[in-house]
Design an enzyme around this catalytic site. Structure first.
Site, PDB file in Angstrom:
ATOM      1  CG  HIS A 144       4.195   3.337   6.296  1.00  0.00           C
ATOM      2  ND1 HIS A 144       4.504   2.150   5.677  1.00  0.00           N
ATOM      3  CD2 HIS A 144       4.905   4.288   5.630  1.00  0.00           C
ATOM      4  CE1 HIS A 144       5.325   2.365   4.673  1.00  0.00           C
ATOM      5  NE2 HIS A 144       5.608   3.665   4.621  1.00  0.00           N
ATOM      6  CG  HIS A 193       8.637   1.912   7.464  1.00  0.00           C
ATOM      7  ND1 HIS A 193       7.753   2.967   7.408  1.00  0.00           N
ATOM      8  CD2 HIS A 193       9.634   2.204   6.601  1.00  0.00           C
ATOM      9  CE1 HIS A 193       8.204   3.863   6.553  1.00  0.00           C
ATOM     10  NE2 HIS A 193       9.341   3.427   6.045  1.00  0.00           N
TER      11      HIS A 193
END
Ligand code: PAF
Length: 281
Positions: free
Chosen positions: A34, A37
């Site tokens: 997501h 990250h």
């Protein structure tokens, strides 16, 4: 973008890159990527990496027997598309038997920062993390590694491990990323119903208020923590812990001073969420 599944191939690839003068960053993840990250990848580049390896490995040894290992969300297609779009050089995605031979009997254990906070309810979690992160470092041979502030205790424990064991790797802690409504980004947010998600915003609201209160001069630490707890409980959250700790050593704070971290873990429905805020005094 290359996808590598074996440790040997990963080491050979990184070794060749290092000899060619590359600066390699690793971003260790358990996948289901997501925005949080993706921001770690940006942080890697801002810190001088010209080559980025994202590892995707749902690490069995950091889950307790009654935790969500089996149903932890996985979507390799989606992850590899995001990594490709982000210009990642390699995804290292080994199978469990590649990482852990059946008779594997060695652990890497950090014994101070890995105690307390999350370790109270997840007693074997951090030895799984420090062990797998060591193994991922030895497979990817990076110059730097990026971890998120969202897992504040994990990042501190890894920093300490790297210092204590002399890994020649710079650890960079990247700021916590939130959804537009304030909920800390996590792969586990997927488990929340709409109502649980709304209620879970009480964590962010409570932490933001606590920081504003300290910034405007409040020093009554016990009352501040009690108010935070009450606001999460009023929204239906079941608090696992709320603490005031030193932002580096994670030692409990008894007064409002220095670099502080306020970590929270709370259940909304069956989902355990963690969050934290850093406050400087
Ligand atoms: O933060 C995570 O996703 C994991 O704990 C890590 C660092 C990838 C180790 O499995």
């Amino acid at each position: 973008m290359k996808i590598i599944r074996t440790i040997r191939e990963m080491q050979e690839w990184s070794d060749a890159k290092r000899r060619a003068g590359a600066t390699i960053a690793v971003v260790p993840t358990m996948g289901y990527l997501h925005e949080g990250h993706l921001s770690l990848i940006d942080t890697a580049r801002k810190n001088g990496a010209d080559t980025v390896i994202v590892t995707i490995f749902v690490n069995p040894t950091q889950f307790g027997p009654n935790e969500d290992f089996a149903c932890y969300p996985r979507d390799f297609e989606h992850d590899s598309r995001l990594c490709e779009e982000k210009g990642v050089d390699v995804i290292f995605a080994p199978e469990a038997q590649e990482m852990y031979p059946e008779d594997s009997s060695t652990w890497v254990v950090e014994e101070k920062l890995s105690k307390g906070l999350c370790a109270k309810t997840r007693p074997t979690h951090f030895r799984g993390v420090t062990t797998v992160v060591s193994k991922l470092f030895l497979a990817t041979l990076p110059h730097l590694a990026v971890f998120g502030q969202k897992d504040g205790q994990q990042a501190r424990a890894i920093k300490r491990m790297v210092r204590d064991l002399n890994f020649p790797i710079r650890i960079v802690i990247s700021p916590l990323i939130r959804e537009p409504d304030g909920l800390a980004r996590s792969s586990r947010n997927k488990y929340l119903s709409e109502e649980e998600h709304r209620n879970a915003l009480s964590i962010f609201r409570g932490l933001t208020k606590l920081k504003a209160d300290i910034d405007s001069g409040r020093t009554d630490l016990a009352a501040l923590l009690a108010e935070l707890r009450a606001s999460i409980e009023a929204a239906g959250g079941v608090v696992d812990y709320i603490e005031a700790v030193d932002a580096e050593t994670l030692e409990p704070k008894t007064s409002v001073e220095g670099s502080m971290m306020f970590p929270v873990a709370a259940y909304f429905g069956k989902t355990r969420l963690i969050d934290n805020i850093l406050v400087e005094r």
